[in-house]
Design a protein around this motif. Structure first.
Motif, PDB file in Angstrom:
ATOM      1  N   LEU A   1       4.423  13.193  14.627  1.00  0.00           N
ATOM      2  CA  LEU A   1       3.724  12.774  13.411  1.00  0.00           C
ATOM      3  C   LEU A   1       4.613  12.937  12.178  1.00  0.00           C
ATOM      4  O   LEU A   1       4.561  12.124  11.252  1.00  0.00           O
ATOM      5  CB  LEU A   1       2.430  13.573  13.254  1.00  0.00           C
ATOM      6  N   LEU A   2       5.434  13.984  12.166  1.00  0.00           N
ATOM      7  CA  LEU A   2       6.383  14.156  11.064  1.00  0.00           C
ATOM      8  C   LEU A   2       7.467  13.081  11.101  1.00  0.00           C
ATOM      9  O   LEU A   2       7.945  12.632  10.049  1.00  0.00           O
ATOM     10  CB  LEU A   2       7.021  15.549  11.128  1.00  0.00           C
ATOM     11  N   LEU A   3       7.852  12.662  12.288  1.00  0.00           N
ATOM     12  CA  LEU A   3       8.818  11.579  12.423  1.00  0.00           C
ATOM     13  C   LEU A   3       8.277  10.296  11.801  1.00  0.00           C
ATOM     14  O   LEU A   3       9.024   9.548  11.146  1.00  0.00           O
ATOM     15  CB  LEU A   3       9.142  11.351  13.904  1.00  0.00           C
ATOM     16  N   GLU A   4       6.987  10.052  11.972  1.00  0.00           N
ATOM     17  CA  GLU A   4       6.387   8.859  11.371  1.00  0.00           C
ATOM     18  C   GLU A   4       6.439   8.918   9.854  1.00  0.00           C
ATOM     19  O   GLU A   4       6.663   7.892   9.193  1.00  0.00           O
ATOM     20  CB  GLU A   4       4.938   8.692  11.841  1.00  0.00           C
ATOM     21  N   VAL A   5       6.240  10.099   9.281  1.00  0.00           N
ATOM     22  CA  VAL A   5       6.345  10.250   7.826  1.00  0.00           C
ATOM     23  C   VAL A   5       7.743   9.848   7.367  1.00  0.00           C
ATOM     24  O   VAL A   5       7.911   9.118   6.369  1.00  0.00           O
ATOM     25  CB  VAL A   5       6.030  11.694   7.395  1.00  0.00           C
ATOM     26  N   LEU A   6       8.760  10.322   8.081  1.00  0.00           N
ATOM     27  CA  LEU A   6      10.144   9.990   7.739  1.00  0.00           C
ATOM     28  C   LEU A   6      10.387   8.489   7.864  1.00  0.00           C
ATOM     29  O   LEU A   6      11.009   7.869   6.982  1.00  0.00           O
ATOM     30  CB  LEU A   6      11.095  10.763   8.648  1.00  0.00           C
ATOM     31  N   LEU A   7       9.904   7.876   8.943  1.00  0.00           N
ATOM     32  CA  LEU A   7      10.093   6.436   9.146  1.00  0.00           C
ATOM     33  C   LEU A   7       9.424   5.631   8.031  1.00  0.00           C
ATOM     34  O   LEU A   7       9.999   4.665   7.518  1.00  0.00           O
ATOM     35  CB  LEU A   7       9.531   6.023  10.508  1.00  0.00           C
TER      36      LEU A   7
ATOM     37  N   ALA B   1       0.970  14.689   3.127  1.00  0.00           N
ATOM     38  CA  ALA B   1       0.932  14.230   4.509  1.00  0.00           C
ATOM     39  C   ALA B   1       1.572  15.251   5.447  1.00  0.00           C
ATOM     40  O   ALA B   1       1.052  15.527   6.540  1.00  0.00           O
ATOM     41  CB  ALA B   1       1.641  12.881   4.633  1.00  0.00           C
ATOM     42  N   ILE B   2       2.686  15.845   5.031  1.00  0.00           N
ATOM     43  CA  ILE B   2       3.361  16.855   5.846  1.00  0.00           C
ATOM     44  C   ILE B   2       2.457  18.066   6.040  1.00  0.00           C
ATOM     45  O   ILE B   2       2.340  18.606   7.145  1.00  0.00           O
ATOM     46  CB  ILE B   2       4.699  17.259   5.195  1.00  0.00           C
ATOM     47  N   GLY B   3       1.807  18.493   4.962  1.00  0.00           N
ATOM     48  CA  GLY B   3       0.889  19.626   5.061  1.00  0.00           C
ATOM     49  C   GLY B   3      -0.272  19.343   5.993  1.00  0.00           C
ATOM     50  O   GLY B   3      -0.682  20.209   6.778  1.00  0.00           O
ATOM     51  N   TRP B   4      -0.790  18.116   5.931  1.00  0.00           N
ATOM     52  CA  TRP B   4      -1.922  17.767   6.800  1.00  0.00           C
ATOM     53  C   TRP B   4      -1.498  17.748   8.266  1.00  0.00           C
ATOM     54  O   TRP B   4      -2.231  18.204   9.144  1.00  0.00           O
ATOM     55  CB  TRP B   4      -2.482  16.400   6.401  1.00  0.00           C
TER      56      TRP B   4
ATOM     57  N   LEU C   1      -2.534   9.102  11.197  1.00  0.00           N
ATOM     58  CA  LEU C   1      -3.665   9.969  10.873  1.00  0.00           C
ATOM     59  C   LEU C   1      -4.479   9.489   9.682  1.00  0.00           C
ATOM     60  O   LEU C   1      -5.461  10.135   9.298  1.00  0.00           O
ATOM     61  CB  LEU C   1      -3.175  11.394  10.595  1.00  0.00           C
ATOM     62  N   SER C   2      -4.095   8.388   9.076  1.00  0.00           N
ATOM     63  CA  SER C   2      -4.815   7.899   7.904  1.00  0.00           C
ATOM     64  C   SER C   2      -6.113   7.215   8.306  1.00  0.00           C
ATOM     65  O   SER C   2      -6.099   6.253   9.084  1.00  0.00           O
ATOM     66  CB  SER C   2      -3.939   6.924   7.112  1.00  0.00           C
ATOM     67  N   GLU C   3      -7.209   7.678   7.767  1.00  0.00           N
ATOM     68  CA  GLU C   3      -8.500   7.060   8.075  1.00  0.00           C
ATOM     69  C   GLU C   3      -8.660   5.719   7.375  1.00  0.00           C
ATOM     70  O   GLU C   3      -9.461   4.885   7.790  1.00  0.00           O
ATOM     71  CB  GLU C   3      -9.642   8.003   7.663  1.00  0.00           C
TER      72      GLU C   3
ATOM     73  N   TYR D   1       0.825  -1.193   0.000  1.00  0.00           N
ATOM     74  CA  TYR D   1       0.000   0.000   0.000  1.00  0.00           C
ATOM     75  C   TYR D   1       0.869   1.256   0.000  1.00  0.00           C
ATOM     76  O   TYR D   1       2.016   1.238   0.443  1.00  0.00           O
ATOM     77  CB  TYR D   1      -0.920   0.011   1.223  1.00  0.00           C
ATOM     78  N   GLN D   2       0.288   2.357  -0.498  1.00  0.00           N
ATOM     79  CA  GLN D   2       0.984   3.636  -0.455  1.00  0.00           C
ATOM     80  C   GLN D   2       1.352   3.946   1.003  1.00  0.00           C
ATOM     81  O   GLN D   2       0.496   3.956   1.878  1.00  0.00           O
ATOM     82  CB  GLN D   2       0.070   4.720  -1.032  1.00  0.00           C
ATOM     83  N   PRO D   3       2.650   4.181   1.297  1.00  0.00           N
ATOM     84  CA  PRO D   3       3.079   4.343   2.696  1.00  0.00           C
ATOM     85  C   PRO D   3       2.342   5.412   3.484  1.00  0.00           C
ATOM     86  O   PRO D   3       2.120   5.240   4.692  1.00  0.00           O
ATOM     87  CB  PRO D   3       4.570   4.686   2.551  1.00  0.00           C
TER      88      PRO D   3
END
Length: 292
Positions: A144-150, A194-197, A74-76, A66-68
């Protein structure tokens, strides 16, 4: 009670003293146990969500993956992992922890007069609002930004699947995507989306903390009562939405990738209007209580 305070900003330079006020108050807020608690709760939910995803999807072929960004807290769409739901359930309480109690704490410790004397009344209260806003923004955004990086480092960047298990080129799925706010950014730059959200969630947290501070200017006798205003704001929007057969819950509007969701302008517009009113209340109460 009325305090006569010498406003040192007239001699030290308004902007420099205001910056000093913001910096010192942010340092105090970020070291508070409530802010640290909120940070580690969010960080814990992020790591739990990330670890479960890594263990579940290890060994998946890129064509099956799936798209990471769809796996984020925060993904519904990521309904199989419950930590995002837990986050939304505790959000009305969690959101005011970073800085919502800061003015009440200053009064309890009798530091309001001291800080006002150092930087001036006006700079103290303006600094309080700005510091509270950015403290909450940092507490909510950084984990939450750390999760995007991970996720960016851990999952295949070419994965395009969705957790709805729909063909990404089907008309039905395309119609769902077109209902995402600013969906064109998601289509072309999903990580930027995702970063913007996440920044939007951080800004929302900042506004709700300022609203709580405005309520605290009325000298609420028990600090625990300061949990209630934001709770009733969020719950009230849910009740009003239910009355008019609309979804106006933070469960939907703080999470990414909803299905056929509308009403974002009402939800965020209401919070923004209350934020503006909170700043007016703080200004009026500051003038009334502390300036002769």
């Amino acid at each position: 009670m009325v305090y006569v305070v010498y406003d040192s900003s007239f001699h030290l330079g308004g902007k420099g003293v205001l910056f000093q006020s913001i910096r010192s108050q942010m340092n105090i807020m970020l070291q508070k146990k409530t802010a640290i608690l909120a940070f580690y709760i969010i960080l814990g939910l992020v790591f739990c969500n990330y670890i479960v995803n890594v263990l579940h999807y290890r060994g998946y072929d890129v064509n099956e993956m799936y798209q990471p960004v769809k796996l984020l807290l925060l993904s519904e769409e990521n309904i199989t992992v419950p930590f995002g739901t837990y986050f939304m359930q505790i959000y009305p309480i969690l959101v005011v922890l970073p800085a919502g109690f800061s003015l009440a704490a200053d009064r309890q410790l009798n530091t309001t007069t001291f800080l006002s004397a150092r930087v001036g009344v006006k700079n103290y209260f303006i600094g309080k609002v700005i510091a509270a806003f950015f403290t909450a923004f940092i507490i909510f955004s950084v984990p939450l930004l750390l999760e995007v990086l991970l996720n960016y480092l851990s999952f295949p960047k070419g994965a395009m699947g969705n957790l709805l298990n729909m063909n990404i080129y089907s008309d039905e799925y395309t119609n769902i995507v077109k209902h995402y706010p600013f969906y064109k950014i998601y289509v072309t730059h999903p990580y930027l989306y995702a970063i913007g959200w996440i920044c939007l969630v951080g800004v929302t947290g900042g506004m709700l903390n300022v609203i709580t501070i405005a309520i605290s200017t009325f000298r609420i006798p028990y600090k625990v009562l300061l949990f209630l205003p934001v709770y009733f704001i969020l719950q009230g929007m849910y009740w009003i939405g239910d009355l008019f057969h609309m979804k106006l819950s933070h469960f939907f509007f703080l999470r990414m990738f909803p299905i056929y969701q509308s009403g974002y302008l009402i939800f965020y517009g209401t919070i923004f209007i209350l934020f503006l009113l909170a700043n007016i209340i703080i200004g009026v109460r500051c003038w009334k209580d502390y300036i002769i």
